[in-house]
Design an enzyme around this catalytic site. Structure first.
Site, short mmCIF file in Angstrom:
data_model
loop_
_atom_site.label_atom_id
_atom_site.label_comp_id
_atom_site.label_asym_id
_atom_site.label_seq_id
_atom_site.Cartn_x
_atom_site.Cartn_y
_atom_site.Cartn_z
N SER A 1 0.87 -1.17 0.00
CA SER A 1 0.00 0.00 0.00
C SER A 1 0.90 1.22 0.00
O SER A 1 1.71 1.40 0.92
CB SER A 1 -0.91 0.02 1.23
OG SER A 1 -1.58 1.26 1.32
N ARG A 2 0.77 2.05 -1.02
CA ARG A 2 1.66 3.22 -1.12
C ARG A 2 1.18 4.36 -0.23
O ARG A 2 1.85 5.39 -0.16
CB ARG A 2 1.78 3.66 -2.59
CG ARG A 2 2.42 2.59 -3.45
CD ARG A 2 2.74 3.07 -4.85
NE ARG A 2 3.27 1.94 -5.63
CZ ARG A 2 2.56 1.21 -6.47
NH1 ARG A 2 1.30 1.51 -6.67
NH2 ARG A 2 3.10 0.22 -7.13
N VAL A 3 0.06 4.18 0.42
CA VAL A 3 -0.39 5.16 1.41
C VAL A 3 0.19 4.80 2.77
O VAL A 3 0.58 5.65 3.55
CB VAL A 3 -1.93 5.22 1.45
CG1 VAL A 3 -2.41 6.09 2.60
CG2 VAL A 3 -2.46 5.75 0.14
#
Length: 515
Positions: free
Chosen positions: A371-373
């Protein structure tokens, strides 16, 4: 219809075109010159815009609508939204002056509709108060804010390791029959169970009607249909309907986003959407490119997924979270469409068929999933637990691969491998069994603190349930505080760890769990 020769038909068409050219309405009225495979070619309509609706005369009396996709110098290539058997060459076509639009609003919640917003669940007409174009420009940078509020799926492996935030675009990718839809549907069910207020939209693109019927039936059993819209296209529907389905569902979700609410949309799946667009494009004589897809296949998905956003407080603070699904062939994530969508989204949940066949469900490969968040989409309580969990699983994967080559392991390595096996068991979860934040916290705290180290791996799920029962009985106030605030103090964390360890020691003493 009487038999007519090709030359006579040609003469009639020429006469009709000559009449049309001398008419002052030439910019708004056209003539169908050719029709086939759901594509209609229209002479005239000089003022036609992209995606504009065109009304075509039919033998039924009522006009059949099409929308323009090819705007050429002397003709329009349009995609029919009705049955082509009722349209013939020579029929008049008129511009409506309106783009392709669908009904939107709270009236659609709880209903199953087609991509044009028509009800197909037998529950009567939908009296929607508003409509929205299926194609809209995505919110600009200034109108957005960073993703910072979690969207809990209820799945331990996702919420702890691959967190999803409201306004994020997280891809679910894997081979067929690996549980991709199950992950998405569990996320819908969890929104209802936890009463988050999130409106869910499930878009079926080219799926079996029986599969979607089972999903709708289960959502009704769970009560989740009360906050869900289902947009249905099946494999038997025309490619045009399959192409516009995700845009129609997105327009329905944007209504809630733009009205200060939160919405979740699942596109199941964009592989079939790309197939439908490829079919339409080839019929419109657009030049094929890689794997016969048209050159703008990346653009059709990017302009769709960019509409998912967390709006700024000045814009109301609403959000639209997108979970697109992509089906791979033989775990090949380097194929054209998978790599396109991976590059558009903010991370991916990778479901591996090998893990699925080993009985690890959900079959999430935590090494390839990301997850790039990240932690910005997690509550403080979950973030405090997720760090050690991610690290220990990463170490386990490396050591397990190394251990296959060596039988002589030092005690520390053996201990880490044993812990990793138990963590893998902890992350297993059945379908339609989403867990609340507080319940996930209890189980993951117990696992990372070593409470299950003396429990046989196959008995870890039962031991985790015992720990959960003990926490509900003896620490209900702590769980209530976690659910309300999303935070946990060090003192409360230590209490839960002590309770978990005492519970597993008690189970061992009774002979229920022996290492």
């Amino acid at each position: 219809m009487a038999n007519i020769s090709l030359s006579e038909l040609s003469q009639e068409l020429r006469a009709a075109i000559n009449d049309l050219q001398s008419s002052p309405e030439i910019k708004n009225v056209g003539l169908v010159t050719k029709i086939g495979d759901g594509i209609v070619w229209i002479y005239g309509l000089a003022d036609c815009g992209y995606n504009e609706m065109i009304a075509i005369e039919s033998t039924q009396g009522e006009p059949i609508y099409a929308f323009a996709l090819n705007l050429e110098e002397d003709q329009i290539g349009a995609v029919l939204l009705g049955d082509e058997r009722y349209v013939s060459a020579g029929a008049k076509a008129r511009l409506t002056g309106k783009p392709l639009a669908v009904p939107v609003g709270p009236e659609l919640v709880g209903r199953v509709v087609d991509p044009l917003g028509n009800p197909i669940d037998g529950l009567g007409p939908i009296k929607a108060s508003a409509t929205s174009p299926v194609e809209k420009i995505a919110p600009g940078v200034i109108t957005r804010q960073s993703v910072k509020q979690s969207l809990m799926t209820g799945i331990k492996a996702v919420d702890a390791i691959i967190p999803i935030g409201r306004g994020q675009r997280e891809l679910i990718i894997g081979d067929r029959q690996t549980g991709k839809t199950a992950v998405a549907v569990d996320a819908i069910v969890n929104q209802h169970r936890q009463q988050t207020g999130v409106i869910s939209i499930y878009v079926s693109i080219g799926q079996k009607k029986s599969k979607v019927a089972r999903i709708v039936d289960r959502l009704r059993q769970e009560g989740a249909m009360d906050s869900t819209i289902v947009v249905l296209t099946s494999a038997s529907d025309p490619a045009a309907l399959q192409y516009i389905a995700p845009y129609a569902g997105c327009a329905m979700g944007e209504y809630f986003r733009d009205n200060k609410q939160d919405a979740l949309i699942i596109y199941d799946d964009l592989s079939k959407h790309a197939w439908a667009y490829r079919q339409v494009s080839l019929l419109l004589r657009r030049p094929p490119g890689r794997e016969a897809y048209p050159g703008d296949v990346f653009y059709i998905h990017s302009r769709l997924l960019e509409r998912a956003a967390k709006l700024s407080d000045a814009e109301g603070g609403g959000s639209l979270t997108a979970l697109p699904i992509i089906e791979t062939q033989a775990n090949d994530v380097s194929a054209y469409i998978p790599t396109n969508v991976i590059s558009i989204t903010d991370g991916q949940i990778y479901l591996e068929s090998d893990l699925f066949y080993q009985g690890i469900r959900p079959a999430i490969n935590v090494g390839l999933s990301v997850s790039r968040v990240g932690g910005a989409a997690q509550s403080k309580a979950m973030k405090s637990v997720a760090g050690p969990l991610r690290l220990e699983l990463a170490q386990y994967r490396e050591l397990a691969a190394f251990a296959q080559l060596s039988t002589d392991l030092d005690p520390d390595t053996k201990k880490r491998i044993d812990r990793g096996r138990r963590l893998t068991e902890v992350l297993k979860q059945g379908q339609y069994e989403p867990m609340s934040l507080s319940d996930q916290l209890v189980v993951l705290l117990a696992a990372t603190s070593g409470a299950f180290d003396n429990v046989r791996p196959e008995q870890v799920p039962a031991a985790a349930q015992s720990v959960l029962d003990a926490a509900h009985a003896q620490a209900a106030d702590i769980l209530k505080n976690v659910a309300a605030s999303g935070e946990i103090s060090d003192a409360d964390k230590n209490k839960l760890i002590s309770l978990a360890q005492a519970t597993t020691v008690s189970l061992s003493a009774n002979g229920a769990t022996k290492p």
